[in-house]
Design an enzyme around this catalytic site. Structure first.
Site, PDB file in Angstrom:
ATOM      1  N   GLU A 138       0.853  -1.204   0.000  1.00  0.00           N
ATOM      2  CA  GLU A 138       0.000   0.000   0.000  1.00  0.00           C
ATOM      3  C   GLU A 138       0.883   1.246   0.000  1.00  0.00           C
ATOM      4  O   GLU A 138       0.757   2.140   0.837  1.00  0.00           O
ATOM      5  CB  GLU A 138      -0.941   0.008   1.215  1.00  0.00           C
ATOM      6  CG  GLU A 138      -1.767  -1.243   1.395  1.00  0.00           C
ATOM      7  CD  GLU A 138      -2.829  -1.441   0.324  1.00  0.00           C
ATOM      8  OE1 GLU A 138      -2.940  -0.590  -0.588  1.00  0.00           O
ATOM      9  OE2 GLU A 138      -3.542  -2.453   0.374  1.00  0.00           O
ATOM     10  N   ASP A 265       7.395  32.776 -18.517  1.00  0.00           N
ATOM     11  CA  ASP A 265       6.636  33.268 -17.371  1.00  0.00           C
ATOM     12  C   ASP A 265       7.644  33.730 -16.322  1.00  0.00           C
ATOM     13  O   ASP A 265       8.458  32.938 -15.851  1.00  0.00           O
ATOM     14  CB  ASP A 265       5.734  32.163 -16.807  1.00  0.00           C
ATOM     15  CG  ASP A 265       4.873  32.651 -15.665  1.00  0.00           C
ATOM     16  OD1 ASP A 265       4.186  33.671 -15.834  1.00  0.00           O
ATOM     17  OD2 ASP A 265       4.891  32.019 -14.591  1.00  0.00           O
ATOM     18  N   ASP A 320       5.470  37.150 -20.414  1.00  0.00           N
ATOM     19  CA  ASP A 320       4.434  37.790 -19.603  1.00  0.00           C
ATOM     20  C   ASP A 320       4.626  39.311 -19.659  1.00  0.00           C
ATOM     21  O   ASP A 320       5.710  39.830 -19.398  1.00  0.00           O
ATOM     22  CB  ASP A 320       4.551  37.279 -18.165  1.00  0.00           C
ATOM     23  CG  ASP A 320       3.435  37.793 -17.273  1.00  0.00           C
ATOM     24  OD1 ASP A 320       2.602  38.580 -17.743  1.00  0.00           O
ATOM     25  OD2 ASP A 320       3.413  37.392 -16.093  1.00  0.00           O
ATOM     26  N   HIS A 397       3.136  27.671 -13.671  1.00  0.00           N
ATOM     27  CA  HIS A 397       4.116  28.483 -14.383  1.00  0.00           C
ATOM     28  C   HIS A 397       4.341  27.969 -15.808  1.00  0.00           C
ATOM     29  O   HIS A 397       4.415  28.751 -16.753  1.00  0.00           O
ATOM     30  CB  HIS A 397       5.434  28.495 -13.609  1.00  0.00           C
ATOM     31  CG  HIS A 397       5.253  28.819 -12.153  1.00  0.00           C
ATOM     32  ND1 HIS A 397       4.939  30.076 -11.712  1.00  0.00           N
ATOM     33  CD2 HIS A 397       5.302  28.034 -11.042  1.00  0.00           C
ATOM     34  CE1 HIS A 397       4.813  30.065 -10.395  1.00  0.00           C
ATOM     35  NE2 HIS A 397       5.023  28.834  -9.966  1.00  0.00           N
ATOM     36  N   ASP A 400       1.211  28.779 -17.946  1.00  0.00           N
ATOM     37  CA  ASP A 400       1.187  30.178 -18.394  1.00  0.00           C
ATOM     38  C   ASP A 400       2.188  30.396 -19.527  1.00  0.00           C
ATOM     39  O   ASP A 400       1.872  31.034 -20.536  1.00  0.00           O
ATOM     40  CB  ASP A 400       1.510  31.106 -17.231  1.00  0.00           C
ATOM     41  CG  ASP A 400       0.363  31.242 -16.246  1.00  0.00           C
ATOM     42  OD1 ASP A 400      -0.770  30.860 -16.604  1.00  0.00           O
ATOM     43  OD2 ASP A 400       0.593  31.721 -15.122  1.00  0.00           O
TER      44      ASP A 400
END
Length: 426
Positions: A138, A265, A320, A397, A400
């Site tokens: 698990e 960005d 940007d 990031h 974008d």
């Protein structure tokens, strides 16, 4: 040795026969065994560990779960089952305090550890040999792969051919760390990934009640059935990008990319700067992302040098527009910077454009951070558990930067105008 008289087909389900061969031939060092309920992956793992201990007199095993309290009723009993089914009950001694199984003749041991505090899981001293087998049952209960690595660094030393098993039922969400991690592990040459489900297991092993419950759920809730019994990642409904493919992009493919698109960005404070390079196949509507720079605290000079190494011909970079001073500095340093136009609705429109692509192919070797952000980007939920309508402005990031790189395509994409509903409808 009594185990020689046992037929493998009588103790291991057919879906694990190939696994047995590759373990026997020592072809891999790590085995990720995922699947649904009743797939018998834990049974197969326990059998392989006992077979390995019988074959190698220096082999010992460490079996782990996240919490110590779950050991006795799960993996401890599972190992005892494997010993019994292989006809070796008289050759092993089991103790509860401490939780341990010992091969009487040689002193080889199987020890069990809880990993509530991974840094405190220390390597064990064995009377003879070393921890050749490590099993995480698990493994999705652990908090991260970093926890697992911490333990492996302690346990995984002392001898040759150390073999690590990871068994789990895949969590529902594709963004769960273990589902993300297994895609990264899959591309390693020393890792074997195996998937199994109950449909390959003899019905007499599972019982009619188990099968009937599974078939009932299949009829009443197929998504739950696919997740619980087939071990599929069905998703939570919050995933933003369901069209991502994570794979290596070959040099032959790269050589055919005739128009490279670049986006940037800017980083702010602790946020990383992200530079991306990609290629858009208009005919097949596929996006290939194959280069990135992702780093926080990078000066503009160092960032420029890094970008120029990836972009020696100084192709245009769409950046940007929120930081004009930074863009001007990059221009002064010699980069050909074009400001992203952005505008109202540009985020939603850009993400919708990416969602509608046939496929977004991300190279995990060249772009590990891009892969992580695209795969784990999800809508957030409100206090009632309902999905919010806006896209979260975090861990995005690369997304974008990709939007900026594709801005001219996104703005040129056709949009469908929704007619206003008549007043009588409202």
């Amino acid at each position: 040795m009594a185990v020689k008289n046992i037929q493998l087909t009588n103790v291991v389900a057919p879906s694990f026969h190939e696994l047995h061969k590759v373990i026997k031939d020592v072809l891999y060092s790590s085995y990720w065994l995922k699947g649904g309920r009743g797939s018998t992956k834990s049974s197969a793992t326990s059998v392989e560990i006992i077979l390995g201990i019988e074959k190698d007199p220096l082999a010992n095993a460490v079996v782990l779960r996240k919490t110590a309290e779950s050991l006795r009723e799960s993996v401890y009993e599972q190992m005892l089952w494997a010993i019994d089914i292989l006809g070796l009950s008289e050759e092993y001694h089991a103790s509860v305090k401490p939780l341990r199984i010992t091969k009487i003749k040689t002193g080889q041991r199987i020890i069990f550890k809880g990993a509530e505090k991974p840094k405190k899981v220390k390597a064990s001293k064995f009377r003879r040999g070393y921890a050749k087998y490590i099993w995480y049952e698990e493994v999705d209960e652990f908090n991260s792969m970093a926890e697992v690595r911490t333990i492996n660094q302690s346990l995984g030393r002392g001898g040759p051919n150390i073999t690590i098993f990871y068994t789990f039922n895949p969590p529902e969400s594709a963004t769960n760390w273990v589902n993300v991690e297994i895609e990264q592990q899959r591309i390693r040459k020393d890792v074997y990934v195996h998937h199994s489900d109950y449909t390959t297991v003899p019905i007499e092993w599972l019982g009619e009640v188990f099968v009937n419950e599974a078939e009932h759920l299949k009829k009443t809730n197929v998504d739950k059935y696919n997740h619980e019994y087939m071990g599929e990642i069905t998703g939570t409904g919050a995933e933003v990008f369901k069209n991502v493919t994570v794979r290596a992009i070959t040099d032959d493919e790269l050589s055919t990319f005739d128009k490279i698109r670049r986006g940037l960005d800017h980083g702010y404070a602790g946020d990383p700067m992200h530079y991306t390079e990609n290629y858009f196949d208009k005919t097949r509507r596929k996006l290939y992302i194959f280069a990135e720079i992702h780093k926080a605290g990078l000066s503009n000079l160092k960032a420029t040098d890094a970008i120029k190494r990836l972009n020696p011909d100084n192709g245009a970079v769409t950046a940007d527009s929120a930081e004009p001073r930074t863009n001007n500095e990059f221009k002064d340093l010699g980069l050909k910077i074009e400001k992203a136009k952005k505008g109202p609705g540009s985020i939603e429109h850009g993400i919708k454009f990416l969602q509608d692509l046939e496929e977004i192919i991300i190279d995990p070797y060249r772009c590990p951070n891009t892969k992580r952000e695209f795969v784990t980007y999800e809508l957030e939920r409100d206090s009632n558990g309902n999905l919010r309508g806006d896209y979260p402005d975090k861990n995005n990031h690369s997304i974008d930067a990709t939007r900026y790189a594709l801005e001219t395509l996104i703005k040129g994409a056709k949009t469908v105008k929704i007619k206003q509903k008549p007043k009588w409808y409202q």
